[in-house]
Design an enzyme around this catalytic site. Structure first.
Site, PDB file in Angstrom:
ATOM      1  N   ASP A  16       0.822  -1.211   0.000  1.00  0.00           N
ATOM      2  CA  ASP A  16       0.000   0.000   0.000  1.00  0.00           C
ATOM      3  C   ASP A  16       0.856   1.262   0.000  1.00  0.00           C
ATOM      4  OD1 ASP A  16      -2.500  -1.025  -0.208  1.00  0.00           O
ATOM      5  OD2 ASP A  16      -2.979  -0.955   1.917  1.00  0.00           O
ATOM      6  N   ASP A  27      -8.191  -3.597   2.547  1.00  0.00           N
ATOM      7  CA  ASP A  27      -8.021  -2.965   3.853  1.00  0.00           C
ATOM      8  C   ASP A  27      -8.913  -3.595   4.910  1.00  0.00           C
ATOM      9  OD1 ASP A  27      -6.183  -1.154   2.808  1.00  0.00           O
ATOM     10  OD2 ASP A  27      -7.770   0.194   2.147  1.00  0.00           O
TER      11      ASP A  27
END
Length: 269
Positions: free
Chosen positions: A204, A256
């Site tokens: 990420d 996520d």
């Protein structure tokens, strides 16, 4: 202007509210999904015997469980990075629709699993009701009822993505799909969990914050927004900003939710 008159033009730019009311609801959806998925087997399925049939057929749920390995972290980084780069350089309507189709297939499976499990939990007799169909063999009646309804729901959402209420269907399918994934994919130990979560964290950070220095744009954000002439990518939970004059949506990606969810489900087990 005529007669030399002057005209002043003022641009109006509404201020954004200090508090985004959509964020708490988005947080509740994400945390609620992880919580439901973690206790699903014990609360909804009922922690049944290993030899008991699954709601949709004869196969035991335990035979479908996939345990992740340490090398999964490396495979995830490489595969996800290649997919991101492909979507970044070849952004088009067909690639966006391909992801929509894949999301619809996953959403259909998720809706069927969640609805059939809840139905069997509420009506135990529904588990035993089966019919024999050509080429399919014994099929649970509950599946024959739920799958057509779920298919209609998925097709309706896919054909009405521009609707202001399409986010409701997208969130429902996404939540059901993530619940199913967290039932099928398990972490065997904390070593694998650490490797996977650290890899996802670095993934990420790189593709959101470091990639602009290499590709002039944030690769992950650009891909998430999709192409201008195609559908938006559905791999997110979203909530409209009702109190923001600029409108738009708050979003959180499935990754996520799923990666922390794997750790939470492992800890609960």
């Amino acid at each position: 202007m005529e007669n030399g008159a002057k005209v002043d033009i003022q641009m109006f730019s509404p201020e954004k509210p200090a508090f985004d009311g959509a964020i708490p609801f988005l947080w509740l959806m994400a945390v609620g999904t992880v919580a439901c998925a973690s206790v699903w087997t014990f609360v909804v399925v009922g922690n049944e015997d290993k030899n008991s049939p699954s709601p949709g057929g004869d196969e035991a749920p335990e035979s479908e469980i996939v345990e992740l390995k340490t090398k999964t972290a490396l495979v995830f980084i490489v595969t996800a990075s290649l997919v991101l780069l492909f979507l970044f350089f070849f952004r088009s309507t067909w690639s966006a629709w391909l992801l929509v189709v894949l999301f619809c297939l996953g959403g259909l499976q998720g809706l069927h699993y969640v609805a059939s499990t809840l139905t069997v939990r509420a009506c135990e007799q529904c588990r035993e009701a089966k019919v024999t169909l050509p080429a399919l063999g014994n099929v649970a009646v509950v599946s024959l009822v739920i799958i057509p309804v779920a298919l209609i729901f998925v097709v309706f959402w896919a054909t009405h993505q521009s609707s202001p209420f399409a986010w409701v269907g997208q969130d429902l399918m996404g939540i059901c799909m993530m619940i199913l994934v967290l039932q099928v994919v398990h972490l065997p130990n904390i070593k694998v969990a650490s490797a996977l979560l650290i890899s996802a964290f670095l993934y990420d950070i790189f593709w959101v914050f470091i990639s602009p220095f290499i590709f002039k744009k944030s690769v992950m954000i650009t891909v998430a927004r999709g192409s201008d002439d195609g559908p938006s990518l559905p791999m997110v939970l979203k909530m409209p900003k009702e109190f923001d004059a600029w409108n738009g949506y708050d979003m959180i990606g499935f990754g996520d939710i799923l990666f922390p969810g794997l750790l939470v489900a492992f800890s609960f087990r």
